[in-house]
Motif scaffolding. Structure first.
Motif, PDB file in Angstrom:
ATOM      1  N   VAL B  84      62.394  82.885  73.998  1.00  0.00           N
ATOM      2  CA  VAL B  84      63.692  82.831  73.321  1.00  0.00           C
ATOM      3  C   VAL B  84      64.048  84.238  72.851  1.00  0.00           C
ATOM      4  N   GLU B  85      65.256  84.663  73.163  1.00  0.00           N
ATOM      5  CA  GLU B  85      65.646  86.031  72.839  1.00  0.00           C
ATOM      6  C   GLU B  85      66.254  86.141  71.448  1.00  0.00           C
ATOM      7  N   THR B  86      66.026  87.294  70.852  1.00  0.00           N
ATOM      8  CA  THR B  86      66.658  87.597  69.559  1.00  0.00           C
ATOM      9  C   THR B  86      67.778  88.599  69.808  1.00  0.00           C
ATOM     10  N   TRP B  87      68.891  88.366  69.157  1.00  0.00           N
ATOM     11  CA  TRP B  87      70.053  89.246  69.353  1.00  0.00           C
ATOM     12  C   TRP B  87      70.427  89.899  68.031  1.00  0.00           C
ATOM     13  N   LEU B  88      70.824  91.138  68.113  1.00  0.00           N
ATOM     14  CA  LEU B  88      71.361  91.855  66.962  1.00  0.00           C
ATOM     15  C   LEU B  88      72.881  91.797  67.114  1.00  0.00           C
ATOM     16  N   VAL B  89      73.537  91.122  66.182  1.00  0.00           N
ATOM     17  CA  VAL B  89      74.981  90.902  66.347  1.00  0.00           C
ATOM     18  C   VAL B  89      75.749  91.876  65.451  1.00  0.00           C
ATOM     19  N   LEU B  90      76.661  92.599  66.058  1.00  0.00           N
ATOM     20  CA  LEU B  90      77.365  93.678  65.363  1.00  0.00           C
ATOM     21  C   LEU B  90      78.863  93.411  65.321  1.00  0.00           C
ATOM     22  N   LYS B  91      79.433  93.712  64.164  1.00  0.00           N
ATOM     23  CA  LYS B  91      80.871  93.503  63.993  1.00  0.00           C
ATOM     24  C   LYS B  91      81.557  94.851  63.765  1.00  0.00           C
ATOM     25  N   TRP B 110      71.434  99.609  76.413  1.00  0.00           N
ATOM     26  CA  TRP B 110      71.163  98.325  75.775  1.00  0.00           C
ATOM     27  C   TRP B 110      71.815  97.202  76.574  1.00  0.00           C
ATOM     28  N   ARG B 111      71.134  96.081  76.601  1.00  0.00           N
ATOM     29  CA  ARG B 111      71.723  94.886  77.238  1.00  0.00           C
ATOM     30  C   ARG B 111      72.550  94.173  76.177  1.00  0.00           C
ATOM     31  N   VAL B 112      73.789  93.906  76.500  1.00  0.00           N
ATOM     32  CA  VAL B 112      74.687  93.342  75.491  1.00  0.00           C
ATOM     33  C   VAL B 112      75.366  92.073  75.995  1.00  0.00           C
ATOM     34  N   ALA B 113      75.909  91.320  75.048  1.00  0.00           N
ATOM     35  CA  ALA B 113      76.752  90.167  75.372  1.00  0.00           C
ATOM     36  C   ALA B 113      77.988  90.257  74.489  1.00  0.00           C
ATOM     37  N   PHE B 114      79.124  89.907  75.042  1.00  0.00           N
ATOM     38  CA  PHE B 114      80.368  89.953  74.278  1.00  0.00           C
ATOM     39  C   PHE B 114      80.591  88.590  73.637  1.00  0.00           C
ATOM     40  N   ARG B 115      80.781  88.597  72.361  1.00  0.00           N
ATOM     41  CA  ARG B 115      81.027  87.335  71.650  1.00  0.00           C
ATOM     42  C   ARG B 115      82.330  87.467  70.874  1.00  0.00           C
ATOM     43  N   GLY B 116      83.429  87.404  71.597  1.00  0.00           N
ATOM     44  CA  GLY B 116      84.732  87.566  70.963  1.00  0.00           C
ATOM     45  C   GLY B 116      84.821  88.923  70.299  1.00  0.00           C
ATOM     46  N   PRO B 117      85.047  88.967  68.997  1.00  0.00           N
ATOM     47  CA  PRO B 117      85.176  90.257  68.312  1.00  0.00           C
ATOM     48  C   PRO B 117      83.824  90.897  67.982  1.00  0.00           C
ATOM     49  N   LEU B 118      82.723  90.230  68.377  1.00  0.00           N
ATOM     50  CA  LEU B 118      81.381  90.737  68.053  1.00  0.00           C
ATOM     51  C   LEU B 118      80.690  91.254  69.315  1.00  0.00           C
ATOM     52  N   LEU B 119      79.777  92.204  69.110  1.00  0.00           N
ATOM     53  CA  LEU B 119      78.938  92.679  70.204  1.00  0.00           C
ATOM     54  C   LEU B 119      77.491  92.295  69.874  1.00  0.00           C
ATOM     55  N   ALA B 120      76.869  91.541  70.775  1.00  0.00           N
ATOM     56  CA  ALA B 120      75.470  91.149  70.571  1.00  0.00           C
ATOM     57  C   ALA B 120      74.581  92.028  71.438  1.00  0.00           C
ATOM     58  N   VAL B 121      73.522  92.559  70.853  1.00  0.00           N
ATOM     59  CA  VAL B 121      72.582  93.433  71.564  1.00  0.00           C
ATOM     60  C   VAL B 121      71.244  92.704  71.666  1.00  0.00           C
ATOM     61  N   ALA B 122      70.729  92.576  72.872  1.00  0.00           N
ATOM     62  CA  ALA B 122      69.433  91.910  73.056  1.00  0.00           C
ATOM     63  C   ALA B 122      68.333  92.802  72.477  1.00  0.00           C
ATOM     64  N   GLN B 123      67.524  92.250  71.588  1.00  0.00           N
ATOM     65  CA  GLN B 123      66.425  93.024  70.985  1.00  0.00           C
ATOM     66  C   GLN B 123      65.217  92.956  71.898  1.00  0.00           C
ATOM     67  N   GLU B 124      64.983  94.056  72.602  1.00  0.00           N
ATOM     68  CA  GLU B 124      63.843  94.093  73.526  1.00  0.00           C
ATOM     69  C   GLU B 124      62.722  94.953  72.944  1.00  0.00           C
ATOM     70  N   GLY B 125      62.824  95.223  71.661  1.00  0.00           N
ATOM     71  CA  GLY B 125      61.810  95.992  70.942  1.00  0.00           C
ATOM     72  C   GLY B 125      61.993  95.703  69.466  1.00  0.00           C
ATOM     73  N   PRO B 126      61.279  96.444  68.606  1.00  0.00           N
ATOM     74  CA  PRO B 126      61.397  96.196  67.168  1.00  0.00           C
ATOM     75  C   PRO B 126      62.839  96.382  66.677  1.00  0.00           C
ATOM     76  N   ARG B 127      63.253  95.506  65.772  1.00  0.00           N
ATOM     77  CA  ARG B 127      64.622  95.546  65.241  1.00  0.00           C
ATOM     78  C   ARG B 127      64.932  96.890  64.568  1.00  0.00           C
ATOM     79  N   LYS B 128      63.909  97.450  63.896  1.00  0.00           N
ATOM     80  CA  LYS B 128      64.140  98.711  63.174  1.00  0.00           C
ATOM     81  C   LYS B 128      64.496  99.850  64.130  1.00  0.00           C
ATOM     82  N   ASP B 129      63.986  99.799  65.356  1.00  0.00           N
ATOM     83  CA  ASP B 129      64.328 100.844  66.324  1.00  0.00           C
ATOM     84  C   ASP B 129      65.812 100.779  66.691  1.00  0.00           C
TER      85      ASP B 129
END
Lengths: 206, 148
Positions: B84-91, B110-129
């Motif tokens: 299951v993937e974790t996404w970092l969602v940015l507004k 970065w691998r991204v997905a468009f979610r309307g007005p949001l940009l989701a970034v697939a976390q393929e490493g530590p979130r802090k990076d």
């Protein structure tokens, strides 16, 4: 009819001058000693220099070395559109079947080059101590994502003011436990470890 | 080491369902969990959730997928599941910030997905990076973190 299994494909990437071709020159005889049927693809910008170096080396039958000229940024032909390399790998497999292993050397690039999983089964990123002890800290995608990170030219560390132990520790830290091997391709130091990783992870005859 | 050289079918295949169901009841279904990136591979060494050492070597024309059955025997099955993937969602605060963020994410591969007005970034490493690369954007309010 069952499709015959294809040769394992292993990529070798890294910055210019880090020792990718030198690593190949160590791996070729090591795999020959194991009886592994091997071919090599080199990628250069607009020359065949690395391929010709290997073909002249006497380490491998020259026809088992194929050059791909990227013509542009080296990472494009190993990541964005690996068609030229896929074609070369398939051609080598047809010519030298049964082939066990194809080693693909990328052209020298920056710290951001990575290999497409469509092209290779496993990939190694080669950096060297003379490039700077801070390379792992910079967290380039190549350093972070490679299946195996090789830190080459270990012998040069005292001459270029690099704390090799600290550099290695930082590399292990940023890779969160993924393997890091310190080599000296001039003397063959730790090459057996690199071979063991390839054997275990994609040749499966450990 | 168990060598797995092909895909028997998918867990959703009607022909496999009964056998898999019976084996699952006897706790004889083993699972290999793979990151999305590893699903693209044709050869890899991995371990099932029950500790079986597996060497996957697929034909180049075959692709792993979530639910692929790699082994189906009378006393054991091995299936593949995508982690299951974790996404970092940015507004982004406005259109200009959205353009800049898109450019930045592209530069970082970065691998991204468009979610309307949001940009989701697939976390393929530590979130802090990922957050470290977004420091400047977050600091001046060009973007904010949104909930997944």
């Amino acid at each position: 009819m069952t499709e015959p299994l294809s040769a394992a494909r292993v990529g070798i990437g890294g910055p210019v001058g880090s020792g990718k071709t030198a690593l190949l020159e160590c791996l070729i005889p090591a795999f020959a000693d194991r009886g592994t049927s091997l071919a090599v693809i080199t990628n250069d910008l607009v020359t065949r220099e690395d391929a010709e170096r290997l073909q002249r080396s006497g380490l491998i039958e020259p026809s088992r070395v194929v050059a791909v000229e990227a013509g542009a940024c080296p990472h494009t032909v190993i990541r964005e559109d690996p068609t030229l390399n896929l074609d070369a790998a398939e051609r080598l497999e047809m010519l030298f079947r049964p082939l066990d292993l194809v080693l693909l050397e990328s052209g020298g690039d920056n710290l951001a080059s990575t290999f497409s999983a469509e092209l290779v089964d496993y990939w190694i990123f080669v950096i060297d101590v003379s490039g700077g002890g801070d390379i792992p800290r910079k967290r380039g995608p190549g350093v972070l994502q490679a299946d195996l990170l090789v830190i080459n030219k270990a012998d040069l560390a005292p001459h270029v003011g690099v704390d090799l132990a600290a550099m290695t520790k930082e590399a292990r830290d940023v890779r969160h436990g993924r393997p890091v091997i310190v080599t000296n391709c001039r003397t063959g130091e730790a090459i057996d470890d690199v071979v063991d990783h390839i054997v275990r992870n994609v040749l499966f005859d450990d | 080491m168990l060598k797995l050289t092909g895909i028997v079918g998918m867990v959703s295949d009607s022909g496999l369902g009964e056998a898999l169901h019976d084996l699952a009841h006897e706790d004889r279904v083993e699972t290999i969990i793979l990151d999305r990136r590893d699903m693209l591979r044709k050869r890899l060494r991995t371990v099932t959730d029950k500790g079986t050492d597996c060497a996957i070597a697929l034909p180049r024309t075959t692709a792993l997928d979530d639910g692929a059955v790699l082994l189906l025997e009378t006393d054991r099955a091995i299936i593949v599941r995508a982690r299951v993937e974790t996404w970092l969602v940015l507004k982004p605060a406005d259109t200009a910030a959205a353009l800049e963020l898109g450019y930045h994410a592209g530069n970082l591969h970065w691998r991204v997905a468009f979610r309307g007005p949001l940009l989701a970034v697939a976390q393929e490493g530590p979130r802090k990076d990922y957050l470290a690369r977004l420091d400047a954007f977050l600091a001046d309010g060009r973007i904010s973190l949104a909930h997944d």
